[in-house]
Motif scaffolding. Structure first.
Motif, PDB file in Angstrom:
ATOM      1  N   ASP A 583      58.087  49.730  41.416  1.00  0.00           N
ATOM      2  CA  ASP A 583      57.656  48.163  41.898  1.00  0.00           C
ATOM      3  C   ASP A 583      56.409  48.141  41.673  1.00  0.00           C
ATOM      4  O   ASP A 583      55.424  48.750  42.043  1.00  0.00           O
ATOM      5  CB  ASP A 583      58.044  48.611  43.630  1.00  0.00           C
ATOM      6  CG  ASP A 583      57.933  46.962  44.132  1.00  0.00           C
ATOM      7  OD1 ASP A 583      57.848  46.089  43.240  1.00  0.00           O
ATOM      8  OD2 ASP A 583      57.889  46.885  45.256  1.00  0.00           O
ATOM      9  N   SER A 584      56.421  47.087  40.793  1.00  0.00           N
ATOM     10  CA  SER A 584      54.854  46.494  40.380  1.00  0.00           C
ATOM     11  C   SER A 584      54.293  45.817  41.259  1.00  0.00           C
ATOM     12  O   SER A 584      53.113  44.998  40.907  1.00  0.00           O
ATOM     13  CB  SER A 584      55.061  46.052  38.803  1.00  0.00           C
ATOM     14  OG  SER A 584      55.878  44.897  38.836  1.00  0.00           O
ATOM     15  N   THR A 585      54.963  44.901  42.409  1.00  0.00           N
ATOM     16  CA  THR A 585      54.396  43.986  43.123  1.00  0.00           C
ATOM     17  C   THR A 585      52.971  44.298  43.809  1.00  0.00           C
ATOM     18  O   THR A 585      51.942  43.613  43.836  1.00  0.00           O
ATOM     19  CB  THR A 585      55.398  43.592  44.149  1.00  0.00           C
ATOM     20  OG1 THR A 585      56.600  43.121  43.470  1.00  0.00           O
ATOM     21  CG2 THR A 585      54.849  42.473  44.811  1.00  0.00           C
ATOM     22  N   LEU A 586      53.163  45.646  44.262  1.00  0.00           N
ATOM     23  CA  LEU A 586      51.819  45.925  45.182  1.00  0.00           C
ATOM     24  C   LEU A 586      50.967  46.240  44.175  1.00  0.00           C
ATOM     25  O   LEU A 586      49.631  45.917  44.416  1.00  0.00           O
ATOM     26  CB  LEU A 586      52.254  47.280  45.752  1.00  0.00           C
ATOM     27  CG  LEU A 586      51.083  47.798  46.915  1.00  0.00           C
ATOM     28  CD1 LEU A 586      50.492  46.653  47.793  1.00  0.00           C
ATOM     29  CD2 LEU A 586      51.566  49.146  47.575  1.00  0.00           C
ATOM     30  N   LEU A 587      51.201  46.874  43.025  1.00  0.00           N
ATOM     31  CA  LEU A 587      50.407  47.315  42.045  1.00  0.00           C
ATOM     32  C   LEU A 587      49.548  45.937  41.445  1.00  0.00           C
ATOM     33  O   LEU A 587      48.194  45.871  41.333  1.00  0.00           O
ATOM     34  CB  LEU A 587      50.970  48.069  41.104  1.00  0.00           C
ATOM     35  CG  LEU A 587      50.072  48.525  40.010  1.00  0.00           C
ATOM     36  CD1 LEU A 587      48.932  49.492  40.403  1.00  0.00           C
ATOM     37  CD2 LEU A 587      50.852  49.109  38.750  1.00  0.00           C
ATOM     38  N   ASP A 592      44.816  42.515  40.585  1.00  0.00           N
ATOM     39  CA  ASP A 592      44.035  41.136  41.248  1.00  0.00           C
ATOM     40  C   ASP A 592      42.918  41.320  42.096  1.00  0.00           C
ATOM     41  O   ASP A 592      41.855  40.545  41.726  1.00  0.00           O
ATOM     42  CB  ASP A 592      45.314  40.239  41.587  1.00  0.00           C
ATOM     43  CG  ASP A 592      46.168  39.915  40.464  1.00  0.00           C
ATOM     44  OD1 ASP A 592      45.951  40.263  39.264  1.00  0.00           O
ATOM     45  OD2 ASP A 592      47.141  39.642  41.019  1.00  0.00           O
ATOM     46  N   GLN A 593      42.866  42.002  42.895  1.00  0.00           N
ATOM     47  CA  GLN A 593      41.955  42.141  44.070  1.00  0.00           C
ATOM     48  C   GLN A 593      40.652  42.932  43.221  1.00  0.00           C
ATOM     49  O   GLN A 593      39.555  42.509  43.419  1.00  0.00           O
ATOM     50  CB  GLN A 593      42.391  42.996  45.225  1.00  0.00           C
ATOM     51  CG  GLN A 593      41.252  43.200  46.172  1.00  0.00           C
ATOM     52  CD  GLN A 593      41.722  43.979  47.144  1.00  0.00           C
ATOM     53  OE1 GLN A 593      42.945  44.538  47.518  1.00  0.00           O
ATOM     54  NE2 GLN A 593      40.870  44.177  48.326  1.00  0.00           N
ATOM     55  N   VAL A 595      39.827  42.826  40.065  1.00  0.00           N
ATOM     56  CA  VAL A 595      39.492  41.917  39.161  1.00  0.00           C
ATOM     57  C   VAL A 595      38.585  40.941  39.516  1.00  0.00           C
ATOM     58  O   VAL A 595      37.491  40.466  39.191  1.00  0.00           O
ATOM     59  CB  VAL A 595      40.602  41.380  38.238  1.00  0.00           C
ATOM     60  CG1 VAL A 595      39.980  40.247  37.214  1.00  0.00           C
ATOM     61  CG2 VAL A 595      41.321  42.699  37.301  1.00  0.00           C
ATOM     62  N   LEU A 596      38.941  40.380  40.650  1.00  0.00           N
ATOM     63  CA  LEU A 596      38.515  39.080  41.282  1.00  0.00           C
ATOM     64  C   LEU A 596      36.985  39.801  41.912  1.00  0.00           C
ATOM     65  O   LEU A 596      35.930  39.254  41.785  1.00  0.00           O
ATOM     66  CB  LEU A 596      39.129  38.813  42.577  1.00  0.00           C
ATOM     67  CG  LEU A 596      40.390  37.858  42.132  1.00  0.00           C
ATOM     68  CD1 LEU A 596      41.160  37.348  43.297  1.00  0.00           C
ATOM     69  CD2 LEU A 596      39.876  36.545  41.240  1.00  0.00           C
ATOM     70  N   ARG A 597      37.012  41.066  42.487  1.00  0.00           N
ATOM     71  CA  ARG A 597      35.693  41.521  43.122  1.00  0.00           C
ATOM     72  C   ARG A 597      34.701  41.944  41.651  1.00  0.00           C
ATOM     73  O   ARG A 597      33.457  41.789  41.959  1.00  0.00           O
ATOM     74  CB  ARG A 597      36.017  42.632  43.896  1.00  0.00           C
ATOM     75  CG  ARG A 597      36.719  42.423  45.271  1.00  0.00           C
ATOM     76  CD  ARG A 597      36.469  43.576  46.281  1.00  0.00           C
ATOM     77  NE  ARG A 597      35.225  43.791  46.180  1.00  0.00           N
ATOM     78  CZ  ARG A 597      34.596  43.244  47.530  1.00  0.00           C
ATOM     79  NH1 ARG A 597      34.999  42.132  48.075  1.00  0.00           N
ATOM     80  NH2 ARG A 597      33.153  43.459  47.701  1.00  0.00           N
ATOM     81  N   ALA A 598      35.404  42.474  40.647  1.00  0.00           N
ATOM     82  CA  ALA A 598      34.487  42.947  39.702  1.00  0.00           C
ATOM     83  C   ALA A 598      33.920  41.690  38.990  1.00  0.00           C
ATOM     84  O   ALA A 598      32.730  41.414  38.580  1.00  0.00           O
ATOM     85  CB  ALA A 598      35.334  43.578  38.679  1.00  0.00           C
ATOM     86  N   ALA A 599      34.765  40.388  38.751  1.00  0.00           N
ATOM     87  CA  ALA A 599      34.289  39.238  38.179  1.00  0.00           C
ATOM     88  C   ALA A 599      33.112  38.636  39.129  1.00  0.00           C
ATOM     89  O   ALA A 599      31.998  37.968  38.462  1.00  0.00           O
ATOM     90  CB  ALA A 599      35.293  38.424  38.127  1.00  0.00           C
ATOM     91  N   ALA A 634      47.360  34.350  35.179  1.00  0.00           N
ATOM     92  CA  ALA A 634      46.334  33.166  34.981  1.00  0.00           C
ATOM     93  C   ALA A 634      45.224  33.060  35.762  1.00  0.00           C
ATOM     94  O   ALA A 634      44.054  33.048  35.369  1.00  0.00           O
ATOM     95  CB  ALA A 634      47.154  31.916  35.058  1.00  0.00           C
ATOM     96  N   GLU A 635      45.296  33.303  37.161  1.00  0.00           N
ATOM     97  CA  GLU A 635      44.237  33.172  38.149  1.00  0.00           C
ATOM     98  C   GLU A 635      43.181  34.198  37.705  1.00  0.00           C
ATOM     99  O   GLU A 635      42.064  34.227  37.724  1.00  0.00           O
ATOM    100  CB  GLU A 635      44.681  33.083  39.485  1.00  0.00           C
ATOM    101  CG  GLU A 635      43.675  33.112  40.378  1.00  0.00           C
ATOM    102  CD  GLU A 635      44.373  32.992  41.966  1.00  0.00           C
ATOM    103  OE1 GLU A 635      43.445  33.095  42.893  1.00  0.00           O
ATOM    104  OE2 GLU A 635      45.502  32.873  41.945  1.00  0.00           O
ATOM    105  N   THR A 636      43.808  35.342  37.645  1.00  0.00           N
ATOM    106  CA  THR A 636      43.114  36.580  37.387  1.00  0.00           C
ATOM    107  C   THR A 636      42.207  36.534  36.036  1.00  0.00           C
ATOM    108  O   THR A 636      41.054  36.780  36.091  1.00  0.00           O
ATOM    109  CB  THR A 636      43.845  38.035  37.300  1.00  0.00           C
ATOM    110  OG1 THR A 636      44.429  38.024  38.626  1.00  0.00           O
ATOM    111  CG2 THR A 636      42.944  39.215  37.223  1.00  0.00           C
ATOM    112  N   THR A 637      42.976  36.143  34.932  1.00  0.00           N
ATOM    113  CA  THR A 637      42.276  36.033  33.857  1.00  0.00           C
ATOM    114  C   THR A 637      41.195  34.761  33.898  1.00  0.00           C
ATOM    115  O   THR A 637      40.074  35.018  33.136  1.00  0.00           O
ATOM    116  CB  THR A 637      43.093  35.705  32.767  1.00  0.00           C
ATOM    117  OG1 THR A 637      44.522  36.579  32.705  1.00  0.00           O
ATOM    118  CG2 THR A 637      42.712  35.503  31.203  1.00  0.00           C
ATOM    119  N   GLU A 638      41.460  33.699  34.530  1.00  0.00           N
ATOM    120  CA  GLU A 638      40.503  32.683  34.482  1.00  0.00           C
ATOM    121  C   GLU A 638      39.213  33.216  35.436  1.00  0.00           C
ATOM    122  O   GLU A 638      38.158  33.089  34.990  1.00  0.00           O
ATOM    123  CB  GLU A 638      41.085  31.535  35.308  1.00  0.00           C
ATOM    124  CG  GLU A 638      41.877  30.868  34.369  1.00  0.00           C
ATOM    125  CD  GLU A 638      42.821  29.444  35.170  1.00  0.00           C
ATOM    126  OE1 GLU A 638      42.387  29.493  36.287  1.00  0.00           O
ATOM    127  OE2 GLU A 638      43.811  28.910  34.674  1.00  0.00           O
TER     128      GLU A 638
END
Length: 805
Positions: A583-587, A592-593, A595-599, A634-638
């Motif tokens: 199941d990849s949903t939780l992963l 995403d979390q 990446v956002l903090r790293a960005a 998209a949101e993570t990449t942006e």
């Protein structure tokens, strides 16, 4: 012993000797004893009933381990040609009592634990160690021993093997060769035991146990005192013909006049641990001396051949056969050599075997041997079959002289639950443990192969490396394929017993071990790798726990580099999740979390870095960029690309990282050519320090020449920047630029050179000029009409166009 008149019959043998075993078998048939005493730990007597079972096939080992510390364990291996095994099976089949008479392993392990604690205490006090005498080297005899710290014997030539002294007197190279020639290859006469006893008596008078140090001598004294006490107990039990089977070195000590009171004083007050005993499969490879086994033999495969071929001619053998035909062990061995060589596509005909047999027998006769031994057979094979080459002999040494035989134990042998679970899974998944290395290719689209992969990954988490990942032999690059190199090692049994504290099944034990390894100091990348391992091992509850742990720690950490390191492993899991049926949903949410903090923190983390630190961040950022591309949200990449834009335009950011960010934005098509041209003009202008400009260019090129080869504007900008440098600046920048270009492949460097030559020969000079925006406005290369007209006739013919008149 003082009670020298007691009915003891001593048989001094060599551990794992086929000649000793054959002679012992004949002696037991002649003596018909009513009890047997065998050198071995007393705890193993509970294992004797299994000897009569056909499913207990040697090589096997009696395993004794501490109940509180399973890693503290000892093996006592037995092969089909071991005298102890032959005697045990002979006695059990006849219902005779058998007792082991060596020092109990409960005491051995307790003494070893005390010695270990003493050494650790000494190491903890360096000021005392400075004045202490250095310890002696570890000596190896017929068992693994601890070296003592007493004064060494004046003659240390025989410390490793006292039989070397007899071999030297007889004209042999070493004790191994001497004993092998006189006993193992010529065994069958029970009179040999009397001669061996006399030889050992003389040898021990000249070379006492103190030759190997005081600690070794004390250990041997305790062992021999225990043996004598067991002999007295057997005599008091009323047995009339007691066969005492022990290592030949101990025979003189057991026959010596020693009182029971002296032996009791030697053994008084010795500590003990709680231990457990069981049978474990063993291999010929682990019987070999090369494995580090102290009582090992050089050629277990050859010894097994000696035992089997001579057993056919043994009068005690019940198998029918023509008595007038004496089997040739040389011919039988060379037939096995031929079969092995042919299986590896090496030429070996019947004529080769016949001539090699004749040569081996001739060499044996010249050396006064009744039959060829292994040296004669090797020389015959090298001369007749290998034509002087030694390479095939290494194959023979590995496959036949040592061998990959793996023993088996009955299913009702006492095992810990974890061992039972593994055996059941091996049977269900048809993964039979084998001593030889074997490549197994798994197709993860099949349920059975997927379950095999889960099992092997779970064992890996437990530190039980039955299989290691291998290159796919079928060269299939699909993500659904996985290859393993499987090879069972007897030591893995100890690992299983040690791991049993984590759980009774492989699945629960693997999950528990991973959870217990987590500490507050465990970093995010380590937890991310653990998630990858848990998914490969199909441990859903563990994956969920680790995901929550990553999420919790990511929410409070400000270390951007830890966040970046954690992304590649998680993205790889996300990429192959469908193959693993996870199941990849939780992963995805965790990625995403992160990446956002790293960005958010990346631009600030790139400020005021030196060259080494900048290169470290560059490596992590490139890996993270690939991971974000795998996520493709998209949101993570942006969010990530906004952070790259801030980095690319921040003059306080390291030049290497600004160049890297610009390149990533170009590859993602976020910035157009005009924006990229502005960055070139800004970072490669005369006002920028040459070192910073070179670093920016290195980050932009990113060890890839394609952008220079296929983008005229970038080519022109780089060319114009180099052309405008003064001599001093050029010399300063040259090593840095050369380092950037050195990472290109040879073919790429050749293409760059060809393009530079074409630009110069066209008369266009540098091929481009930096315009107002900094982008290269490439000058058109002049067309040579005369040269171009040469190809027109060929083109007209190919296209079917009529020529112009």
């Amino acid at each position: 012993m003082a009670e020298s008149s007691l009915p003891f019959h001593f048989f001094g043998i060599r551990h794992h000797g086929p000649g000793s075993a054959r002679s012992l078998l004949g002696a037991l048939e002649a003596l018909q004893p009513d009890a047997l005493l065998i050198e071995g730990p007393a705890e193993c007597e509970t294992l004797l009933p299994a000897v009569a079972e056909q499913q207990l096939q040697p090589p096997v080992a009696m395993l004794v381990y501490s109940q509180d510390e399973p890693s503290r364990a000892s093996f006592f291996p037995l092969a089909e040609f071991s005298p102890e095994w032959v005697a045990m099976r002979w006695a059990v089949q006849r219902g005779l009592p058998v007792r082991f008479m060596d020092l109990p392993q409960a005491t051995e392990m307790a003494l070893d634990k005390e010695a270990q604690a003493s050494r650790e205490a000494e190491l903890a006090e360096p000021e005392k160690n400075e004045t202490a005498a250095p310890p002696e080297d570890v000596a190896e005899g017929d068992e693994a021993v601890l070296a003592g710290s007493g004064a060494p014997h004046p003659d240390q030539r025989y410390a490793r093997d006292p039989l070397d002294a007899l071999a030297e007197a007889a004209g042999f190279a070493d004790g191994e060769t001497w004993w092998n020639r006189l006993v193992e290859e010529r065994g069958g006469d029970s009179a040999v035991f009397e001669a061996v006893g006399m030889a050992m008596t003389a040898l021990r008078e000249e070379l006492p146990n103190g030759l190997r140090g005081e600690r070794y001598a004390l250990r041997e004294e305790r062992r021999e005192a225990t043996m004598r006490q067991t002999m007295r107990e057997a005599a008091r039990a009323g047995f009339q013909r007691i066969a005492v089977i022990c290592g030949a070195w101990h025979v003189p000590a057991l026959q010596a006049a020693t009182t029971a009171k002296a032996d009791a004083a030697t053994l008084k007050g010795l500590p003990r641990l709680k231990v457990q005993a069981t049978w474990a499969p063993w291999t010929h490879r682990n019987l070999a001396s090369a494995s580090g086994y102290g009582a090992g033999v050089d050629s277990p495969g050859w010894y097994a051949h000696l035992w089997r071929t001579n057993a056919l001619a043994d009068p005690t053998d019940t198998e029918p056969g023509p008595r007038f035909i004496r089997p040739s062990r040389a011919a039988a061995w060379l037939a096995r050599v031929a079969q092995l060589l042919r299986s590896h596509d090496l030429d070996c005909s019947s004529a080769h075997i016949i001539e090699a047999t004749r040569l081996a027998e001739g060499l044996a006769a010249l050396r006064a041997q009744t039959e060829p031994g292994l040296p004669e057979l090797h020389e015959a094979v090298r001369t007749v079959i290998c034509m002087g080459e030694s390479a095939p002999l290494r194959l023979i040494q590995d496959a036949l002289v040592i061998g990959d035989v793996l023993g088996s134990v009955p299913p009702d042998v006492p095992l810990v639950p974890l061992q039972r679970d593994l055996e059941q899974q091996q049977k269900t998944l048809r993964l039979k443990p084998e001593a030889a290395s074997k490549i197994v290719a798994l197709d993860l689209r099949k349920d059975t192969d997927l379950a095999r992969s889960h099992l092997l990954h779970r064992l890996r988490l437990l530190g039980i490396h039955w299989g290691t990942r291998a290159a796919d032999q079928q060269r299939n690059r699909g993500t659904f394929r996985e290859s393993w190199d499987l090879q069972w090692q007897p030591e893995l049994v100890v690992r299983l017993i040690e791991s049993s504290r984590f759980g009774s099944t492989v699945e629960t034990a693997a999950a528990t071990r991973v959870l217990q390894s987590l500490t507050p100091q465990t970093t995010l990348p380590e937890i991310a790798e653990a998630i990858d391992d848990a998914l490969l091992a199909q441990l859903p509850p563990l994956v969920e726990r680790l995901m929550n742990e990553v999420s919790a720690r990511a929410a409070i950490t400000g270390d951007v580099q830890q966040l970046l390191r954690a992304l590649p492993a998680l993205a790889n899991v996300y990429r192959y999740g469908s193959v693993r049926q996870t199941d990849s949903t939780l992963l995805a949410g965790v990625i995403d979390q992160l990446v956002l903090r790293a960005a958010i923190g990346l631009p600030n983390a790139c400020l005021s870095l030196d060259e080494e630190a900048a290169r470290g961040v560059q490596k992590l950022a490139l890996l993270a960029d690939d991971a974000i591309g795998l996520r493709d949200f998209a949101e993570t990449t942006e969010a990530w690309q906004r952070a790259l834009q801030v980095m690319a335009e921040a003059d306080t950011c390291a030049a290497l990282l600004r160049g890297m960010a610009t390149r990533l934005l170009l590859d993602a098509k976020i910035w157009d050519e005009q924006r990229i041209g502005q960055q070139f003009a800004h970072n490669l202008s005369l006002g920028v320090a040459p070192v910073d400009a070179a670093a920016w260019l290195e980050g932009f090129l990113n060890r890839q020449a394609l952008v220079l080869l296929h983008d005229d504007a970038i080519w022109g900008a780089v060319d114009a920047w180099l052309a405008q440098l003064g001599e001093a600046q050029f010399l300063q920048v040259l090593p840095l630029v050369r380092r950037s270009f050195a990472d290109f492949s040879r073919a790429e460097r050749q293409q760059l050179g060809s393009r530079a030559v074409r630009g110069q020969s066209s008369g266009a000079g540098a091929a481009a000029v930096v315009g107002p925006t900094g982008a290269g406005t490439g000058g058109a290369t002049a067309l040579d009409a005369k040269r171009a007209s040469l190809v027109l006739p060929t083109l007209r013919t190919l296209w079917g166009v009529a020529s112009e008149r």
